[in-house]
Design an enzyme around this catalytic site. Structure first.
Site, PDB file in Angstrom:
ATOM      1  CD  GLN A  38      42.666  29.929 -70.032  1.00  0.00           C
ATOM      2  OE1 GLN A  38      42.838  29.951 -68.821  1.00  0.00           O
ATOM      3  NE2 GLN A  38      43.577  30.360 -70.880  1.00  0.00           N
ATOM      4  CG  HIS A  69      49.147  44.702 -65.733  1.00  0.00           C
ATOM      5  ND1 HIS A  69      47.794  44.850 -65.911  1.00  0.00           N
ATOM      6  CD2 HIS A  69      49.421  43.404 -66.053  1.00  0.00           C
ATOM      7  CE1 HIS A  69      47.271  43.697 -66.342  1.00  0.00           C
ATOM      8  NE2 HIS A  69      48.229  42.810 -66.430  1.00  0.00           N
ATOM      9  CD  GLU A  93      45.441  40.201 -68.752  1.00  0.00           C
ATOM     10  OE1 GLU A  93      46.544  39.667 -68.975  1.00  0.00           O
ATOM     11  OE2 GLU A  93      44.855  40.156 -67.648  1.00  0.00           O
ATOM     12  CG  ASP A 113      49.016  33.495 -72.767  1.00  0.00           C
ATOM     13  OD1 ASP A 113      48.948  34.365 -71.881  1.00  0.00           O
ATOM     14  OD2 ASP A 113      48.173  32.561 -72.856  1.00  0.00           O
ATOM     15  CG  ASP A 145      53.375  23.918 -71.388  1.00  0.00           C
ATOM     16  OD1 ASP A 145      54.097  24.466 -70.515  1.00  0.00           O
ATOM     17  OD2 ASP A 145      52.560  23.018 -71.126  1.00  0.00           O
ATOM     18  CG  ASP A 163      50.868  38.582 -65.826  1.00  0.00           C
ATOM     19  OD1 ASP A 163      50.097  38.444 -64.849  1.00  0.00           O
ATOM     20  OD2 ASP A 163      50.586  39.289 -66.811  1.00  0.00           O
TER      21      ASP A 163
END
Lengths: 319, 319, 319, 319
Positions: A38, A69, A93, A113, A145, A163
């Site tokens: 991305q 959050h 994050e 992630d 993944d 999330d």
């Protein structure tokens, strides 16, 4: 004819629909990269502090991220307090992990992630968000993944937190908003475990993602509940869905909630306490009606297609 | 690099701060005028239907106005149900009147607006908003300055609704957000009458208008209460303050509220019912703390200066 | 981080490519309509005065239109001075007619425009542009489709001026940029008559419209010549093509041109005189090379597709 | 209602006036820094390739920079061909040096730029612009303040090229557009040496910078001449002023120019040849008139204040 004294010459556009966009003036570009998955930006903005932007979608910013959050994490953990093992899917994050680690009862947090560059850049540039969560020995970060990880995990999570960035076409996450994926997460929970899913905007003109996610989860789990919050930089009100095979308390007692938070967490919450939590469960009438009406279910064959374009789609188009 | 297929070549910008703005694509310009008091536009937008825009400030639009007008009006009327006489200050679109007239108990509604061109244009172009309110014999529209009107009104309003545009510098309304003005409204209420004031955004980065209005009203009235709602096109969550010399119920019983609405109104509410009403009173923790901390009071000598420019300021600058 | 004190809340966007757009702040909206053929706006802007905008494409504005209309009209009329009969295709603002009527020799001007609403609105709101041209008895305005008109016209025009909006897909004008149409115009000229065509931008990144128009005209007429001008609000430099079966003088003598203008026109030119005219014919090297290289020809089967969307395309897309 | 498929979520705004801006979609951010002197960005754009942006002012981009750098450099060098010693003030991209080094006669080029970070970043990221100029042994780069450098230079430059960013308030360059500074440059030239100054936009609505620079130079040098070019990304047509104590040829013979270029340069010019050069000297009538009318002179006491804000002004404002 009135206007404004704009203070920037570099602007991040978030396209909400083809007829409206929200523009943020950048006062410093802390990191720009096109990763394997991305486009990633970490920008400093005049109004809202530092922000992470992926594929043109504003993820969160230091100015109002607590409004996202805290209600993503705390309602789920309060449903199953005191939880010990928590799995986070996405959450680059580190702020979701920060909220989980606030609980003394939590022994193990795994965060999956897909994009190492995002996690590393957030760790470096967004200390206000993770607040040292990445250094907590209870947290394990796995670059993988989420779909594959769930096939091999050890099936005993008290709480799973989804999330993930919005399921835009060709983006990295849309498969993770389907019935097949939610069945995997269900199989990975303890008996009465809770899944919470970030479930998109709930503006009157675009509530379908929330409603279909609620419908999809309701087709798998015995109990579901919707919550909302208000994050100014998301423009629209935002939503979550809780799902579990054990009952969910959707009219929490404010005093008892405050007691639980005092007993089991090290404090520091800014938005959520007993009163605010109850408020999150009290939806406006039109939204409750829309959720009740919805019966469609997202599947891998028929996944969500949220407004926006991922980097692969954009590249393809420009050929 | 991702982008968007924008469908318009004409855009209304709402400047939120000097570092962010929200842009709406216009699909039809229904009315554009520079009136004696302000720049007025009635636009059709692709995402949110028809909207009224004054001095570059988005007032309300058909796509989400019920999320503003219902929680502006219904909490106040429910506090003093069944009310008979209601005064509206501002409210040119006619949607505030529409919400008041939903109550069968209401015998008389007076609506004061300073700008006839705005009222006439809304009546013509925004039937979805007023829904015939202007034809209801209980409604009297007075074109006047609210400050002057209050000097000569007959002092027996059950509810006064301050539905004024934000107090931008040089705009027509900033004096109506001061202690002096609120004292006049207090003198115009029945003994236990209720004043409700639209009180601006409550984003974490800009809560001061709400907090100071609450503080200002608290310096005059025995009881005050804050409420919030979420109107997507306002970007930030939005707020109201109730004020009265008689007690205010800030934890309304949802079932009893539903009964009252059924008994006294002709129905048709989209957002507000008992559950949603209770939710409006349950503020997040950080907002409650900010309200408690605030002690400043707006006066004519030290009025609010909200971000934005009125038409006179803009003209002056361009000289 | 530097920024700007913007003075408007309403903006016209002209999309140049998918990666750049030029935004003009509106200080007054004089007319907005969706006509039978196109979206029409007449706006007042802070920087460039009043402008006509059709289907999101900036047509011309009072602040710099002379840099377009003078070099559109005067080079062609100077090639065949003194001309008597002139046909204008398009030219709704009346400024092209104004330039033609500056010539005392001109006895008859016919202006064909497809959209009566555009012509009427320009006549009302843009007197700075037409400067009374519509009242000149030598001018006849015909509301018609230029393609059909040419089938029945009387074949003796000294000069034909094609002043059409860019050939965007689904716009009203793209057929008028094809070989078939240019053949009709050729048949309508006197023996040595001249056709001039507004021929689009000639920025290094988008010169193909000009080159193919030049190539198309070169396939029909014995002589062609390219000219350029610079109109700031068009962003890119702009171009015209002259075409005739008689020779064209592309190195005009400045002194003789000044004499001709003095003798045959009533003066008033702002941009064009002998020196400036010669400059219009002196193209930069890369543009001359690109014109020479081009061999494709626009036909009805293979018409130009300029960047932009007409109102019909936009409607179709939004279904 | 027509719109556009925009391909970016990150935009560079160039504010032209308070009522118009030109927005470029960024497809890659190659370098962002706030240097000691200014905000610097090197961006990749979809329409125009790579660009250098300083303090929000577009400097030049690979897509059309030749339309700026060739007419900045070649007319001056052609006036004094074959020149040996050339001084460049500014010109961080290295493209001005590239144009000078195209001449075989040139023995020594010194380039003075105040901001080492800009020079280094251009050298790294913009090879298409400098094309190896920084590696040419004839070029010496000096990081210094041009004003100070001129006090100590050895007074024998054949050509001095002032390639400085626009004189915005609080920007680093406005002092270098004053009579005092031009007197220093005059003293640094050989007897018949030529100074060329980039002299800003010459749109009908903003020609004063050019006119006053021409007037200022005319008050010092015996001969001056104005030239224009068309750089699409600059929106307005752009200008230069030549100044010398020896005569300047403003009607160059195209054939002889082509011969000189063939003989003395190693070729590679894209825009400039004899014809194009002559075109640069042929100004439109209104611009020639404006230059003649102007009599004001820029001095240190009364320097130019171009639209825009430097980084220091912006910081000061945000305090």
């Amino acid at each position: 004819m009135p206007g404004s004294d704009l203070k920037s010459d570099l602007w991040v556009y978030e396209y909400v629909t083809p007829w409206d966009y929200y523009a943020h003036g950048v006062t410093n570009m802390l990191r720009y990269a096109r990763t394997e998955f991305q486009e990633m930006m970490i920008v400093e903005t005049g109004a809202y502090g530092k922000a992470l932007v992926l594929d043109g979608k504003w993820q969160s910013c230091t100015g109002d991220e607590f409004l996202y959050h805290e209600p993503l994490v705390q309602p789920a953990l309060l449903q199953r307090a005191p939880a010990r093992n928590v799995l986070i899917l996405g959450g680059g994050e580190g702020a979701t992990a920060r909220e989980v680690l606030r609980w003394n009862s939590v022994k193990r947090v795994v965060m999956i992630d897909i994009d190492r560059q995002v996690v590393d850049a957030c760790r470096e540039h967004l200390p206000e968000m993770h607040q040292g969560a990445f250094d907590d020995p209870r947290l394990e970060v796995v670059i993988a993944d989420a779909l594959e990880y769930l096939d091999q995990t050890d099936h005993d999570w008290d709480v799973i937190i989804s999330d993930l960035s919005d399921p835009i076409e060709e983006g990295p996450s849309f498969k993770l908003f389907t019935r097949e994926y939610f069945e995997k997460t269900r199989a990975s929970l303890t008996g009465g475990g809770v899944l919470v899913v970030q479930a998109g905007p709930v503006a009157p003109v675009e509530m379908h993602l929330h409603c279909r996610l609620a419908s999809t989860l309701h087709s798998i789990f015995k109990h579901t509940a919707s919550l909302t919050t208000y994050v100014p930089t998301y423009v629209s009100p935002w939503s979550f869905v809780l799902a579990s095979d054990a009952p969910l308390d959707t009219t929490p007692n404010p005093v008892r909630i405050d007691d639980t938070l005092r007993e089991h967490t090290r404090g520091g919450l800014r938005m959520i306490d007993g009163q605010a939590l109850l408020g999150c469960y009290l939806l406006p009438k039109h939204l409750r009606a829309a959720i009740e009406r919805e019966s469609e279910v997202y599947t891998l064959a028929k996944p969500p297609k949220f407004f926006g374009h991922g980097i692969s789609a954009a590249s393809a188009e420009s050929d």
